[in-house]
Design an enzyme around this catalytic site. Structure first.
Site, PDB file in Angstrom:
ATOM      1  N   GLU A   1      -1.520  55.935 -39.604  1.00 31.58           N
ATOM      2  CA  GLU A   1      -2.497  56.605 -40.092  1.00 31.58           C
ATOM      3  C   GLU A   1      -3.977  56.223 -39.444  1.00 31.58           C
ATOM      4  OE1 GLU A   1      -2.356  59.294 -41.513  1.00 31.58           O
ATOM      5  OE2 GLU A   1      -0.117  59.114 -42.678  1.00 31.58           O
TER       6      GLU A   1
ATOM      7  N   THR B   1      -2.342  64.071 -33.022  1.00 34.96           N
ATOM      8  CA  THR B   1      -1.505  64.743 -34.059  1.00 34.96           C
ATOM      9  C   THR B   1      -2.376  64.889 -35.241  1.00 34.96           C
ATOM     10  OG1 THR B   1       0.575  64.884 -35.398  1.00 34.96           O
ATOM     11  CG2 THR B   1      -0.728  62.847 -34.988  1.00 34.96           C
TER      12      THR B   1
ATOM     13  N   ARG C   1      -6.004  58.713 -37.104  1.00 31.40           N
ATOM     14  CA  ARG C   1      -7.198  59.217 -37.645  1.00 31.40           C
ATOM     15  C   ARG C   1      -8.493  58.611 -37.084  1.00 31.40           C
ATOM     16  NH1 ARG C   1      -5.898  61.474 -43.555  1.00 31.40           N
ATOM     17  NH2 ARG C   1      -3.594  61.182 -43.399  1.00 31.40           N
TER      18      ARG C   1
END
Ligand code: NAG
Ligand code: NAG
Ligand code: NAG
Ligand code: NAG
Length: 580
Positions: free
Chosen positions: A188, A537, A192
Site C-alpha cells: 500500500e 495500480t 500510494r
C-alpha cells in the site's frame, strides 16, 4: 575641401609602403588582424549555437502553445468542438477524436467532484491519511503519511487545480515525515506513496517529490531481504523489522509481494541507483523459475523457501495486480526485448485467465471465476473488473486474431462489470458477486467503497476503441456516486448497495483513481497519452522509458545506458511549477 584632404590622408594607410617603413605599426596591424578574425570566428560560432538553441526553444514554445491550447480546451464548457487525430503510441489503432461539448461538460462535473472531495479533506482531515466525512475527522490508516494528499497530487495537477496542488506541495515539503513508529504495508505504501510522489515528479519536474519517494522507498527496502527475495509484506517505517501478517501463517501475499516493479524500476531510472529495480525484478525472476503452464499463482507465496502454498487463485483481491504489472512493466520498458520476458509471462497468465471465464444463465454475462485447488468457484470481485482494461491494453501486443479475441473478451467482461452496477437499486456495485444458475449475478458482499476498477476499464476501452458507449456507462456510474455517496462533507461508501446505507470513509483511491479515470474518460486522449505514460495500480501515471538493459538477470539495472536514457519529460505546466 576639408573633406577631400582628409580622404587623401586616409589613402596612405592602405599603401603597403607606409607599413614597410614602420615595422611597429605592421606588427600592430598583424595583431589586430589576428584578434579580429578570432573575434569574428567566435561570434559566428556563438551565433550558430544560439540559432540552434533558439530553434529548439521555438519548437518547445510551439509545443507548449499546443499544450496550452489543449488545456484551454480542457476547461472550456463552450460548444466548441476540436478534432484530434491521435494514435495512443502503438497501443491502439488510429482513432479520430472529436471533442464533444458534452465531454467538456462532464469533465467539468468530475472536476467539481474532485474540488468537493479535496476541499472536504482540506477542511476536516488535512495531513491525515483519510477523511471520515460523517464525523468530520481524519484517520491515519497508513501510518500518518498524508495518503489522501499524496494520492491526490497528480489528479490535482492533471485537472489544473493549481492552488490546491501548491498547498499540497507545501505540506509535502514542510510536514511530510516518514519516520513513523508504524507497521506499514509495503504494498500500500509503495503504490500510494512511492507511486503518487513519482507521478507528481514526472508531471511537475519538482525534485522534492523524487527525494521524498526515495526516502520512503529506502525505508521499505529491507522487506526484500529474505532467502528468496520475495518480500515480507509489513515493515516498521522507523525501526525496519520486516515481517508478515499473522493471518497468513507467515506467508506473503502474491499481489502485495509482486506488484512494486513499476514504482521501483521508475525510481532507479530517475535516481540512477539500481538497487530498487534489482530488488523488485528479482521477485519476478524467482517466480518465473517455477511458473506454471497456465500462469496462475495462488495468493499465498512463501518468502522463505520454494514450497508451494495451497490457497485461492483469483484475479480479485490479493492476486490482481501481480498480473497487471507483468503487462505494465513490459509497457513501461517500451516493449523492448529487455522486457520481453514480462510479456511472455503475461500471455501465459492470460491463457489461465481464459480458462477461468464462464458465462451466466440466462443472460450469458462473461465472468472470471476463482479456483481453490481443483475446485472452481463461481465468484468474481469488483476488484477483478480491472481485467477488461488490462486485456484491452495488452491486446495490441498479439497478432490480429488473438488481439481481436482478447479485445472482445475485454468488452464482454466490461459489460458484466457495468451490470454489477446497473443491477442494484443504488446502481452501485457490491464488493463481489456470485453466479447461480438461472439468476445471472447476485451481490455477495454488499458494500461499495468507491472503488475505481470498472471506470478504469471503461477508460481504457474508450481510449483504445473510441466507442462512446463506454463514456455513457462511465457517466451513469458517476451519477450513481453523486446521488448515493456525495454528502456535504465529502464522499462516503455504502455499507449496502441494496439499501443505500452509508459508511463513514472517503477512501484515498477515490481521489487518486476513481475521479482521475472519470476525468480522463471525458478528456482528449492527448491528456496523458497511453503511448507515453503507464498507470500504476493506484492510477498514478508514470512516464514510459525505453529499456535496453538485460532485464531480470542478476545485476539487472546496472547498465548505465538505461539510466542515461531517462530524460525528464517536458510537460504541460513545466514553466509554472518549474525545475528548482
Ligand atoms: C471534425 O470532424 C467532423 C467529422 O469528421 C467534421 O464534420 C467537422 O467539421 C470537424 N470539425 C472541425 C472543427 O474540424
Ligand atoms: C515498530 O517496530 C519496533 C521494532 O520491531 C517494535 O518494537 C514496535 O512495536 C513497532 N511499532 C508498531 C506500531 O508496531
Ligand atoms: C460499442 O460498444 C458496445 C458495448 O461493448 C457494443 O455493444 C457496440 O456494438 C459498440 N459499438 C461499435 C460501433 O463498435
Ligand atoms: C518507444 O518506442 C517507439 C518505437 O518502437 C519510439 O517511437 C518511441 O519514441 C519510444 N518511446 C519512448 C518513450 O521511448
Amino acid at each position: 575641401m576639408v573633406r577631400s584632404r582628409s580622404s587623401a590622408n586616409k589613402w596612405k594607410y592602405i599603401n603597403p609602403s607606409y607599413y614597410l617603413k614602420r615595422p611597429k605599426r605592421l606588427a600592430l596591424l598583424f595583431i589586430v588582424f589576428v584578434f579580429g578574425s578570432f573575434f569574428f570566428w567566435d561570434r559566428q560560432t556563438l551565433v550558430r549555437d544560439h540559432q540552434e538553441e533558439i530553434s529548439k526553444l521555438s519548437e518547445e514554445v510551439i509545443r507548449l502553445q499546443d499544450l496550452l491550447e489543449d488545456l484551454k480546451n480542457d476547461q472550456s464548457v463552450s460548444g466548441e468542438t476540436m478534432n484530434f487525430s491521435h494514435s495512443d503510441g502503438d497501443v491502439g489503432k488510429k482513432i479520430d477524436y472529436t471533442e464533444d461539448p458534452v465531454d467538456a461538460q462532464r469533465r467539468e462535473k468530475v472536476k467539481d467532484a474532485m474540488r468537493h472531495a479535496w476541499s472536504s479533506y482540506e477542511k476536516y482531515a488535512w495531513g491525515h491519511d483519510e477523511l471520515q466525512p460523517q464525523t468530520k475527522n481524519g484517520v491515519d490508516s497508513f501510518g500518518g503519511l498524508g495518503a489522501t494528499l499524496i494520492d491526490s497530487l497528480d489528479t490535482l495537477y492533471i485537472m489544473g487545480l493549481d492552488e490546491q496542488f501548491q498547498r499540497a506541495r507545501e505540506w509535502v515539503a514542510n510536514s511530510l515525515d516518514f519516520n513513523k513508529n508504524y507497521d506499514a504495508s509495503v504494498f500500500e505504501t509503495t503504490i500510494r506513496v512511492v507511486g503518487g510522489l513519482l507521478s507528481a515528479y514526472d508531471l511537475s519536474g519538482d525534485r522534492l517529490f523524487l527525494e521524498k519517494a526515495q526516502d520512503i522507498a529506502d525505508r521499505l527496502l529491507p522487506a526484500w531481504n529474505t532467502p528468496t527475495g520475495i518480500p515480507y509484506n509489513i515493515i516498521n517505517l522507523s525501526h525496519g523489522n520486516p515481517h508478515n501478517h499473522g493471518w497468513t501463517a507467515g506467508h506473503s501475499i502474491l499481489a502485495d509481494s509482486a506488484s512494486e516493479q513499476l514504482e521501483f524500476i521508475a525510481l532507479s531510472q530517475r535516481t540512477g541507483d539500481p538497487k530498487y529495480q534489482q530488488k523488485a525484478e528479482n521477485v519476478i525472476l524467482e517466480i518465473s523459475r517455477t511458473f506454471p503452464d497456465d500462469g496462475l499463482l495462488p495468493i499465498h507465496i512463501n518468502p522463505e523457501g520454494k514450497a508451494v502454498v495451497y490457497s485461492t487463485i483469483t484475479f480479485g483481491a490479493m492476486g490482481d495486480s501481480f498480473y497487471e504489472y507483468l503487462l505494465k512493466v513490459w509497457i513501461q520498458g517500451n516493449r523492448t526485448t529487455a522486457v520481453d520476458r514480462y510479456r511472455k509471462m503475461w500471455e501465459t497468465s492470460m491463457k489461465g485467465l481464459s480458462s477461468l471465464v464462464r458465462r451466466t444463465f440466462p443472460s450469458s454475462f462473461a465472468y472470471i471465476g476463482e479456483k481453490v485447488g481443483d475446485s472452481f468457484v463461481d465468484k468474481m470481485d469488483e476488484l477483478a473488473c480491472f481485467a477488461p482494461g488490462m486485456l484491452a491494453l495488452g491486446s495490441s501486443g498479439y497478432g490480429p486474431d488473438d488481439s481481436q479475441k482478447f479485445l472482445s473478451l475485454a468488452e464482454e467482461l466490461a459489460w458484466t462489470c457495468y451490470n454489477f452496477y446497473q443491477s442494484t437499486p443504488t446502481k452501485l456495485a457490491g464488493e463481489n458477486y456470485v453466479f447461480n444458475k438461472g439468476q445471472d449475478m447476485t451481490v455477495g458482499t454488499s458494500w461499495n467503497i468507491l472503488r475505481p476498477e470498472t471506470v478504469e476499464s471503461l477508460f481504457y476501452l474508450w481510449r483504445l476503441t473510441g466507442n462512446k458507449t463506454y463514456q455513457e456507462w462511465g457517466w451513469n456510474i458517476f451519477q450513481a456516486f453523486e446521488k448515493n455517496s456525495r454528502i456535504e462533507s465529502g464522499y462516503v461508501g455504502l455499507k449496502d448497495v441494496n439499501s443505500g446505507v452509508q459508511d463513514n470513509m472517503m477512501q484515498s483511491f477515490f481521489l487518486a483513481e476513481t475521479l482521475k479515470y472519470l476525468y480522463l474518460l471525458y478528456s482528449p486522449p492527448s491528456v496523458i497519452p497511453l503511448g507515453e505514460w503507464v498507470f500504476n495500480t493506484e492510477a498514478h501515471p508514470i512516464k514510459i522509458v525505453s529499456r535496453n538493459d538485460r532485464a531480470m538477470t542478476s545485476g539487472a539495472g546496472k547498465s548505465a545506458g538505461q539510466q542515461k536514457s531517462y530524460k525528464r519529460p517536458l510537460t504541460r505546466r513545466e514553466g509554472r511549477f518549474g525545475n528548482k
